[in-house]
Design a protein around this motif. Sequence first.
Motif: not given
Length: 194
Positions: A58-70
């Motif tokens: 799972v690739f993510e980044q700091r501040g990603c609103i879609y990552c937060r949603k996930m």
Amino acid sequence: MLKRLLLVLSMLAFAAPAGAVTIGDDGLHKQDWFSITFRDIAEDIEAANEEDKRLVLVFEQRGCIYCRKMHEELLTDPEVRDYIKANFKVVQYNMFGDEEVTDLDGEALTEKTAARKWGYVFTPTIVFLPEQAPEGGSVAQAAVVTMPGAFGKSTFLHMFQWVREKGYETGEHFQKYHARKLEEGRAAGENATD
């Protein structure tokens, strides 16, 4: 005094809801059931296989609103979380991170150079790897499917189910599988819409 104590306790209850997700020093949302590994992809595939699971990156980044949603809406949902935990070994990657990664071809990279090499530009990007590590090649070449972005619960869960059931080998396109699963859910009286 009792009123103040009750006020503080109620504030604490609202400040940290049940199932709250933590954020690590790298700014990424964390799940306590994600796997921490040496990021050698071939070894991680083998380790997942030994647990009768599939490897997922799972690739993510700091501040990603879609990552937060996930993390907050999907990975805390008991049905989704329990299915993934039972069937997949999940390893989190920072799209702009510097931790070392060993690709299937043996090349040592950082997380950020791996993301560029493999062509991942969206977060989250979920990469499903095969049951057996192929000889050579890259993660992008070996992936059985890649899911860019965060979707609704049904789409998200169905993708994990489709991979676990090896839908990519049966010839049933994911969209057809997803539509079939939604219809089955409706017939069973479930309120599945995405």
